[in-house]
Scaffold this motif. Sequence first.
Motif, short mmCIF file in Angstrom:
data_model
loop_
_atom_site.label_atom_id
_atom_site.label_comp_id
_atom_site.label_asym_id
_atom_site.label_seq_id
_atom_site.Cartn_x
_atom_site.Cartn_y
_atom_site.Cartn_z
N GLU A 51 41.06 48.47 23.92
CA GLU A 51 40.94 48.74 25.35
C GLU A 51 39.73 48.02 25.95
O GLU A 51 39.39 48.23 27.12
CB GLU A 51 40.81 50.24 25.61
N LEU A 52 39.08 47.19 25.14
CA LEU A 52 37.89 46.44 25.56
C LEU A 52 36.75 47.37 25.99
O LEU A 52 35.96 47.05 26.88
CB LEU A 52 38.23 45.44 26.67
N LEU A 53 36.69 48.53 25.35
CA LEU A 53 35.59 49.47 25.56
C LEU A 53 34.52 49.24 24.50
O LEU A 53 34.78 48.72 23.42
CB LEU A 53 36.10 50.91 25.46
N ALA A 58 32.71 51.44 29.51
CA ALA A 58 33.37 50.30 30.12
C ALA A 58 32.27 49.45 30.74
O ALA A 58 31.48 49.94 31.54
CB ALA A 58 34.37 50.75 31.17
N THR A 97 35.08 44.40 30.47
CA THR A 97 36.15 45.36 30.69
C THR A 97 36.69 45.21 32.11
O THR A 97 35.91 45.25 33.06
CB THR A 97 35.63 46.81 30.50
N PRO A 98 38.01 44.97 32.29
CA PRO A 98 39.06 45.02 31.28
C PRO A 98 39.62 43.64 30.89
O PRO A 98 40.74 43.57 30.38
CB PRO A 98 40.14 45.81 32.02
N ALA A 153 38.21 49.09 35.39
CA ALA A 153 37.61 49.40 34.09
C ALA A 153 37.81 50.86 33.71
O ALA A 153 38.04 51.19 32.54
CB ALA A 153 36.12 49.06 34.12
N ARG A 164 40.79 51.87 31.61
CA ARG A 164 40.75 51.68 30.16
C ARG A 164 40.14 52.90 29.46
O ARG A 164 40.55 53.26 28.36
CB ARG A 164 39.97 50.41 29.82
#
Length: 488
Positions: free
Chosen positions: A275-277, A292, A341-342, A379, A382
């Motif tokens: 989740e690009l966290l 995020a 993010t994201p 963001a 996510r």
Amino acid sequence: MYLGIDVGTSAVKALLIDENSVTLAEADAPLRVSSPKPFWSEQNPTDWWDATLRAIDDLHRQNPSAIAATRAIGLSGQMHGATLLGADDKPLRPAILWNDGRATRECAELDAVLPDLGQRAGVATMSGMTAPKLIWLQKHEPDVFAKIKTILLPKDYIRFCLSGDKATEMSDAAGTLWLDEQSRSWNQSAIEACGLSRDQLPHLVEGSDVTGTLRATLADRWDMRDDVIIAGGGGDAATGGIGVGAVSHGDGFISLGTSSQIFVASDKYRPKPEELLHSFAHAIPDHWFQMAVLLNGASCLKWAADLLGEADISALLNQVEAQHDAPSDILFLPYLNGERTPHNNPHARGVFFGLGSDTDRETMVQAVLEGVGFALRDAKSRLHKAGTRCDLPGVIGGGARSRYWIQMIADILGKPLARYEGATKGPAFGAARLTRLALTKEPVADVCVKPAIEEVIEPDLTRHDAYQPRFAKFQRIYAALSDEFTPD
């Protein structure tokens, strides 16, 4: 008395608090960023140290008796910066910063060697992290790479200057990709994948540990006692959380600083790299957080003000607010420094869409403010996909000074936001709290209390509805342009 120092991107901030967490003095010393090539972002570490000296000298002038009574110093700073020292412990080159985008190819190379890295490091491999920068250096500046004795993060270079100790703590080490987040120890395989050895990295501690004492020459300079301790401290996101009491599971905040973050504290390590966290170790033992991360925040407003030749940002915001009766007719993609993010796209750039001959500067600035709000909403989705929520986040950082902007973000998100008392104190305040924990060993809950809520800003649901089609178009514009951002 406790002294907190935050090595930011735009300034070094020093802040002095007493036993009741009352601020006695504070000072800023500005910094500049160098961009010698497209997508590069660098600063000279000696500039950080010069700014730190100026800031503490200023505190000494403001309140010499309080400085003399200082018992401990805590550190915070911008994360990910590759600060490289040679055999003489002097910087080999300018530090490569968090918003530098040169190491994109190296991210793919690192993932090919370590496909499970995201699960262990708590985040997808991104060019702003420290590890891929070292792979880039090995290929493009081999003479420099061969001379590296020690790699430090920005705040930890200041620690070395203050005390001579080479140490870092978990929350800042988390942003290197070399930390195994679950075990809170260096990941030997990740270090070796970058052509490095463990002895080139600093000693690991917790943020509330003691790492050393202030050099005698500096204690004399500021008329301090000879036993002033230096605490581990934290990366700026974690110390921001310490400052607003975001330490228990579900506590969170939105930071509107140079960059932006949505931060939520966690009681466990919960990696969600897909989740690009960022799932990182917190600056206190046995705590973690999810975040995020947006590479652009209040810096977009400053950019717009500078472009328009407006030195008084408050006056500019008042002018924009006075004519704001609906969402802006134009849209702004706020990706001046790329994005995490994201999108995980260091090459993304800012875009105005829909300009007309009747577009005025107030409309453009409103679009900039809305663009940051839309990016935050993008963001936040996510975090929700990861099952992470925060019921009433506070807003901190320089952007928190503007009630108008916070109201706009609440309207875009459709959720209430809190304004804290002292919300602009930021990471330096959290660093001061950490140094108190290091000295007194008090319970975290007794020191890291939440500030009083000055106001809860409820969203205007009519405006929230009006923002829905604008947000959808914002997303479509990025999707249409994402391939065009790739350098030729």
